[in-house]
Design a protein around this motif. Sequence first.
Motif, PDB file in Angstrom:
ATOM      1  N   MET A   1       0.821  -1.200   0.000  1.00  0.00           N
ATOM      2  CA  MET A   1       0.000   0.000   0.000  1.00  0.00           C
ATOM      3  C   MET A   1       0.863   1.261   0.000  1.00  0.00           C
ATOM      4  O   MET A   1       0.570   2.228  -0.694  1.00  0.00           O
ATOM      5  N   LYS A   2       1.932   1.237   0.792  1.00  0.00           N
ATOM      6  CA  LYS A   2       2.822   2.393   0.835  1.00  0.00           C
ATOM      7  C   LYS A   2       3.496   2.613  -0.515  1.00  0.00           C
ATOM      8  O   LYS A   2       3.708   3.757  -0.936  1.00  0.00           O
ATOM      9  N   ASN A   3       3.825   1.519  -1.193  1.00  0.00           N
ATOM     10  CA  ASN A   3       4.460   1.637  -2.504  1.00  0.00           C
ATOM     11  C   ASN A   3       3.509   2.240  -3.525  1.00  0.00           C
ATOM     12  O   ASN A   3       3.920   3.067  -4.353  1.00  0.00           O
ATOM     13  N   ILE A   4       2.235   1.846  -3.462  1.00  0.00           N
ATOM     14  CA  ILE A   4       1.239   2.409  -4.375  1.00  0.00           C
ATOM     15  C   ILE A   4       1.078   3.902  -4.117  1.00  0.00           C
ATOM     16  O   ILE A   4       1.024   4.709  -5.048  1.00  0.00           O
ATOM     17  N   ALA A   5       1.011   4.278  -2.836  1.00  0.00           N
ATOM     18  CA  ALA A   5       0.891   5.691  -2.483  1.00  0.00           C
ATOM     19  C   ALA A   5       2.082   6.487  -2.996  1.00  0.00           C
ATOM     20  O   ALA A   5       1.936   7.595  -3.525  1.00  0.00           O
ATOM     21  N   ARG A   6       3.257   5.913  -2.849  1.00  0.00           N
ATOM     22  CA  ARG A   6       4.473   6.605  -3.309  1.00  0.00           C
ATOM     23  C   ARG A   6       4.482   6.769  -4.826  1.00  0.00           C
ATOM     24  O   ARG A   6       4.930   7.798  -5.340  1.00  0.00           O
ATOM     25  N   ILE A   7       3.969   5.785  -5.544  1.00  0.00           N
ATOM     26  CA  ILE A   7       3.879   5.887  -7.006  1.00  0.00           C
ATOM     27  C   ILE A   7       2.971   7.048  -7.405  1.00  0.00           C
ATOM     28  O   ILE A   7       3.280   7.809  -8.331  1.00  0.00           O
ATOM     29  N   TYR A   8       1.850   7.177  -6.695  1.00  0.00           N
ATOM     30  CA  TYR A   8       0.964   8.317  -6.958  1.00  0.00           C
ATOM     31  C   TYR A   8       1.704   9.634  -6.718  1.00  0.00           C
ATOM     32  O   TYR A   8       1.583  10.590  -7.498  1.00  0.00           O
ATOM     33  N   GLY A   9       2.462   9.707  -5.631  1.00  0.00           N
ATOM     34  CA  GLY A   9       3.198  10.930  -5.328  1.00  0.00           C
ATOM     35  C   GLY A   9       4.188  11.283  -6.411  1.00  0.00           C
ATOM     36  O   GLY A   9       4.303  12.454  -6.813  1.00  0.00           O
ATOM     37  N   ILE A  10       4.918  10.295  -6.896  1.00  0.00           N
ATOM     38  CA  ILE A  10       5.885  10.529  -7.984  1.00  0.00           C
ATOM     39  C   ILE A  10       5.159  11.004  -9.237  1.00  0.00           C
ATOM     40  O   ILE A  10       5.613  11.936  -9.930  1.00  0.00           O
ATOM     41  N   TYR A  11       4.021  10.372  -9.514  1.00  0.00           N
ATOM     42  CA  TYR A  11       3.227  10.759 -10.694  1.00  0.00           C
ATOM     43  C   TYR A  11       2.769  12.222 -10.594  1.00  0.00           C
ATOM     44  O   TYR A  11       2.894  12.983 -11.562  1.00  0.00           O
ATOM     45  N   PHE A  12       2.263  12.629  -9.441  1.00  0.00           N
ATOM     46  CA  PHE A  12       1.814  14.012  -9.277  1.00  0.00           C
ATOM     47  C   PHE A  12       2.979  14.988  -9.398  1.00  0.00           C
ATOM     48  O   PHE A  12       2.840  16.070  -9.987  1.00  0.00           O
ATOM     49  N   ASN A  13       4.122  14.626  -8.840  1.00  0.00           N
ATOM     50  CA  ASN A  13       5.311  15.492  -8.942  1.00  0.00           C
ATOM     51  C   ASN A  13       5.731  15.691 -10.395  1.00  0.00           C
ATOM     52  O   ASN A  13       6.053  16.810 -10.813  1.00  0.00           O
ATOM     53  N   LEU A  14       5.723  14.606 -11.156  1.00  0.00           N
ATOM     54  CA  LEU A  14       6.099  14.703 -12.569  1.00  0.00           C
ATOM     55  C   LEU A  14       5.059  15.466 -13.371  1.00  0.00           C
ATOM     56  O   LEU A  14       5.407  16.308 -14.222  1.00  0.00           O
ATOM     57  N   LEU A  15       3.792  15.200 -13.106  1.00  0.00           N
ATOM     58  CA  LEU A  15       2.731  15.877 -13.831  1.00  0.00           C
ATOM     59  C   LEU A  15       2.758  17.381 -13.592  1.00  0.00           C
ATOM     60  O   LEU A  15       2.476  18.187 -14.497  1.00  0.00           O
ATOM     61  N   ALA A  16       3.126  17.793 -12.382  1.00  0.00           N
ATOM     62  CA  ALA A  16       3.185  19.215 -12.042  1.00  0.00           C
ATOM     63  C   ALA A  16       4.247  19.959 -12.848  1.00  0.00           C
ATOM     64  O   ALA A  16       4.159  21.184 -13.020  1.00  0.00           O
ATOM     65  N   LEU A  17       5.233  19.237 -13.356  1.00  0.00           N
ATOM     66  CA  LEU A  17       6.247  19.868 -14.193  1.00  0.00           C
ATOM     67  C   LEU A  17       5.654  20.365 -15.507  1.00  0.00           C
ATOM     68  O   LEU A  17       6.155  21.323 -16.112  1.00  0.00           O
ATOM     69  N   PHE A  18       4.586  19.717 -15.943  1.00  0.00           N
ATOM     70  CA  PHE A  18       3.948  20.060 -17.215  1.00  0.00           C
ATOM     71  C   PHE A  18       2.661  20.860 -17.010  1.00  0.00           C
ATOM     72  O   PHE A  18       2.359  21.765 -17.795  1.00  0.00           O
ATOM     73  N   SER A  19       1.904  20.517 -15.954  1.00  0.00           N
ATOM     74  CA  SER A  19       0.652  21.222 -15.686  1.00  0.00           C
ATOM     75  C   SER A  19       0.330  21.134 -14.199  1.00  0.00           C
ATOM     76  O   SER A  19      -0.092  20.082 -13.704  1.00  0.00           O
ATOM     77  N   LYS A  20       0.514  22.237 -13.492  1.00  0.00           N
ATOM     78  CA  LYS A  20       0.194  22.259 -12.070  1.00  0.00           C
ATOM     79  C   LYS A  20      -1.298  22.056 -11.842  1.00  0.00           C
ATOM     80  O   LYS A  20      -1.706  21.372 -10.899  1.00  0.00           O
ATOM     81  N   ARG A  21      -2.094  22.646 -12.715  1.00  0.00           N
ATOM     82  CA  ARG A  21      -3.548  22.512 -12.577  1.00  0.00           C
ATOM     83  C   ARG A  21      -3.977  21.052 -12.721  1.00  0.00           C
ATOM     84  O   ARG A  21      -4.788  20.549 -11.931  1.00  0.00           O
ATOM     85  N   LYS A  22      -3.435  20.360 -13.705  1.00  0.00           N
ATOM     86  CA  LYS A  22      -3.807  18.963 -13.913  1.00  0.00           C
ATOM     87  C   LYS A  22      -3.330  18.098 -12.742  1.00  0.00           C
ATOM     88  O   LYS A  22      -4.050  17.195 -12.302  1.00  0.00           O
ATOM     89  N   ALA A  23      -2.136  18.376 -12.252  1.00  0.00           N
ATOM     90  CA  ALA A  23      -1.635  17.632 -11.093  1.00  0.00           C
ATOM     91  C   ALA A  23      -2.539  17.840  -9.893  1.00  0.00           C
ATOM     92  O   ALA A  23      -2.844  16.895  -9.149  1.00  0.00           O
ATOM     93  N   ALA A  24      -2.993  19.080  -9.683  1.00  0.00           N
ATOM     94  CA  ALA A  24      -3.890  19.380  -8.568  1.00  0.00           C
ATOM     95  C   ALA A  24      -5.224  18.671  -8.728  1.00  0.00           C
ATOM     96  O   ALA A  24      -5.773  18.123  -7.760  1.00  0.00           O
ATOM     97  N   GLU A  25      -5.766  18.685  -9.943  1.00  0.00           N
ATOM     98  CA  GLU A  25      -7.037  18.011 -10.200  1.00  0.00           C
ATOM     99  C   GLU A  25      -6.941  16.517  -9.891  1.00  0.00           C
ATOM    100  O   GLU A  25      -7.824  15.945  -9.237  1.00  0.00           O
ATOM    101  N   LYS A  26      -5.865  15.893 -10.357  1.00  0.00           N
ATOM    102  CA  LYS A  26      -5.688  14.463 -10.141  1.00  0.00           C
ATOM    103  C   LYS A  26      -5.473  14.153  -8.656  1.00  0.00           C
ATOM    104  O   LYS A  26      -6.013  13.169  -8.130  1.00  0.00           O
ATOM    105  N   ALA A  27      -4.702  14.985  -7.981  1.00  0.00           N
ATOM    106  CA  ALA A  27      -4.445  14.767  -6.559  1.00  0.00           C
ATOM    107  C   ALA A  27      -5.720  14.946  -5.739  1.00  0.00           C
ATOM    108  O   ALA A  27      -5.971  14.190  -4.791  1.00  0.00           O
ATOM    109  N   PHE A  28      -6.530  15.922  -6.108  1.00  0.00           N
ATOM    110  CA  PHE A  28      -7.781  16.148  -5.387  1.00  0.00           C
ATOM    111  C   PHE A  28      -8.756  15.009  -5.642  1.00  0.00           C
ATOM    112  O   PHE A  28      -9.431  14.541  -4.716  1.00  0.00           O
ATOM    113  N   GLN A  29      -8.830  14.551  -6.877  1.00  0.00           N
ATOM    114  CA  GLN A  29      -9.725  13.445  -7.207  1.00  0.00           C
ATOM    115  C   GLN A  29      -9.367  12.192  -6.419  1.00  0.00           C
ATOM    116  O   GLN A  29     -10.245  11.507  -5.883  1.00  0.00           O
TER     117      GLN A  29
END
Length: 301
Positions: A1-29
């Motif tokens: 479970m911790k590994n899955i959570a960490r994967i999400y975190g890495i994904y949001f960090n990378l996505l924010a490099l291209f679109s902060k708004r999209k990263a925020a939307e995905k993180a909030f969802q």
Amino acid sequence: MKNIARIYGIYFNLLALFSKRKAAEKAFQLFCTIRKGRVSEQQEDYLEAANYETLEIADHIIRTYKWNGEKETVLLVHGWESNSFRWRNLITKLTEANFNVIAFDAPAHGHSSGAHLYVPLYSEVLQHLIERYRPQMVIGHSVGGMTTLYNEYRHNNLFIEKMVTIASPSEFYEIMADYQDILQFNDTVLSALDAYILDRFGFRIRDFSNSEYVRSNTKKGLLFHDRLDKVTPYHASEKVHASWEGSQLVSTEGLGHSMHQEEVNNQIIDFLNSEERGKFTAKGHSVETSLASDSPTVKNS
């Protein structure tokens, strides 16, 4: 479970490099996604025996339940990944005391529709039901209690006389800090989330504070919180109690987060039955009250 959570975190960090708004939307969802809380087979018979109906509220189908009584109406607001069945022990006490009882399944919970829940949505549904059933008392557990106090701040329903919260959080920034810690996303994503929430709901993460909202609350309040609660911090109810004139805090140890125990439910019934602000005295645990000017601490252990 911790590994899955960490994967999400890495994904949001990378996505924010291209679109902060999209990263925020995905993180909030993800933050709002409900994974549990639907009605199980064991719970079905109990809930089906109640008088129930479905209502269309906020683009959701909401299931409500009613246990008829001749006294005041009590509205029950359950917590995260739960449903109306969680109130079964208290409902027994309330019906024995002849209260009129209303419970409902939040969006994405129980028999209600949806896949996500967040406090502004929960508040919208709650307010609709408050206007429909006009309860004199409202009881909320965990996020249900958090929503109840936030909703009262927004709407100040004059016919509500008493409010009870059980193991409820207070500060949204603490919840988001835990979310960030679990997923390990960076402050860029957190800042984007803050901007997204402001744009969508009109408040920043640090603006949402029930310990501030209750300063204008004139209802009689009873707060329950276990000092060893591992889900929501005990200090949340301490802060709310310190800011809410007319509230009482019942502090327990070892009763956990759910607090289904008979001693808790009996104290709720005593509080609902009390006619005067200073009349109720909780039993068996330390009780801190701001009802009197000198804010005494009463111990009846």
